[in-house]
Design a protein around this motif. Structure first.
Motif, PDB file in Angstrom:
ATOM      1  N   HIS A   1      42.941  66.763 -14.034  1.00  0.00           N
ATOM      2  CA  HIS A   1      44.114  66.605 -13.160  1.00  0.00           C
ATOM      3  C   HIS A   1      44.970  65.419 -13.595  1.00  0.00           C
ATOM      4  O   HIS A   1      46.197  65.480 -13.574  1.00  0.00           O
ATOM      5  CB  HIS A   1      43.679  66.326 -11.718  1.00  0.00           C
TER       6      HIS A   1
ATOM      7  N   CYS B   1      40.573  74.832  -6.373  1.00  0.00           N
ATOM      8  CA  CYS B   1      41.324  73.577  -6.383  1.00  0.00           C
ATOM      9  C   CYS B   1      42.103  73.466  -5.080  1.00  0.00           C
ATOM     10  O   CYS B   1      42.712  74.446  -4.631  1.00  0.00           O
ATOM     11  CB  CYS B   1      42.276  73.567  -7.576  1.00  0.00           C
ATOM     12  N   LEU B   2      42.088  72.271  -4.496  1.00  0.00           N
ATOM     13  CA  LEU B   2      42.807  72.046  -3.232  1.00  0.00           C
ATOM     14  C   LEU B   2      44.312  72.244  -3.408  1.00  0.00           C
ATOM     15  O   LEU B   2      45.018  72.475  -2.428  1.00  0.00           O
ATOM     16  CB  LEU B   2      42.529  70.630  -2.706  1.00  0.00           C
TER      17      LEU B   2
ATOM     18  N   HIS C   1      36.971  68.386 -13.850  1.00  0.00           N
ATOM     19  CA  HIS C   1      38.109  68.941 -13.099  1.00  0.00           C
ATOM     20  C   HIS C   1      39.073  67.826 -12.678  1.00  0.00           C
ATOM     21  O   HIS C   1      40.293  67.946 -12.861  1.00  0.00           O
ATOM     22  CB  HIS C   1      37.560  69.700 -11.876  1.00  0.00           C
TER      23      HIS C   1
ATOM     24  N   GLN D   1      47.485  64.732  -6.671  1.00  0.00           N
ATOM     25  CA  GLN D   1      47.393  65.758  -5.625  1.00  0.00           C
ATOM     26  C   GLN D   1      47.938  65.283  -4.283  1.00  0.00           C
ATOM     27  O   GLN D   1      48.140  66.096  -3.379  1.00  0.00           O
ATOM     28  CB  GLN D   1      45.954  66.244  -5.461  1.00  0.00           C
TER      29      GLN D   1
END
Ligand code: ZN
Length: 192
Positions: free
Chosen positions: A168, A122-123, A164, A69
């Protein structure tokens, strides 16, 4: 020196006292299986990288952040949830505080058959939320930054966060697992 290590060094240098930009859905780094961490960064660099990840997560604010991310394809995630939500929400979601920790090369297996469906976000996909059914309890295994392998039983919201973030690191986003008809803007979700 590997290209990956170079990129982490550059990132740590740039965002030493700042937050790193969060990669949004559509960037291929979010869809690749991240490289298992195997000492690609030296210890000092690993700790500096974790500090950038932690700051970025906390300032977002979020309760978990995976290295892809912020553009780094390594199996490293940070997690931590102060759970500052109203008591009735905390209770229905089993959302209790999760102390900050770093999970390197995490995996999980469901313990029990029970699943729970809740809205999550989610960011990397800001402004949206959807229902995702997940195991209510998982055994999470990961390596801590000191190099020790840990196995922890997570239940309720912490189990959701662990699933979560681990997802990712394997190129999976919550939208792959959501009930598609529940997808909503956060604004409309809040209104209802
Ligand atoms: Zn996410």
């Amino acid at each position: 020196m590997s290209a990956l290590k170079d990129r982490v060094m550059a990132l740590v240098e740039l965002y030493r006292d700042d937050v790193a930009p969060i990669v949004a859905l559509g960037d291929p780094v979010l869809r690749r299986v991240a490289e298992p961490y195997d000492g690609q960064l030296d210890d000092a660099l690993l700790h500096e990288f974790i500090a950038v990840m932690r700051r970025t997560m906390e300032m977002a604010p979020g309760v978990g952040l995976a290295a892809p991310q912020i553009g780094i394809g390594l199996q490293i995630a940070v997690l931590g949830d102060p759970a500052t939500v109203p008591p009735e929400i905390a209770e229905s979601r089993q959302r209790y505080p999760l102390e900050f920790f770093t999970a390197i090369n995490p995996t999980y297996t469901a313990t029990g058959e029970t699943t729970a469906s809740f809205y999550e976000g989610c960011l990397s996909m800001p402004g949206y939320t959807a229902l995702v059914a997940r195991s209510l309890a998982v055994a999470g295994t990961y390596t801590d930054p000191a190099g020790a392998r840990q196995t922890v039983e997570f239940t309720g919201w912490p189990a959701r966060i662990f699933q979560h973030e681990t997802d990712h690191l394997h190129g999976t986003i919550y939208v792959d697992k959501m009930d598609p008809r529940s997808l909503s803007t956060t604004e409309n979700y809040m209104r209802r």
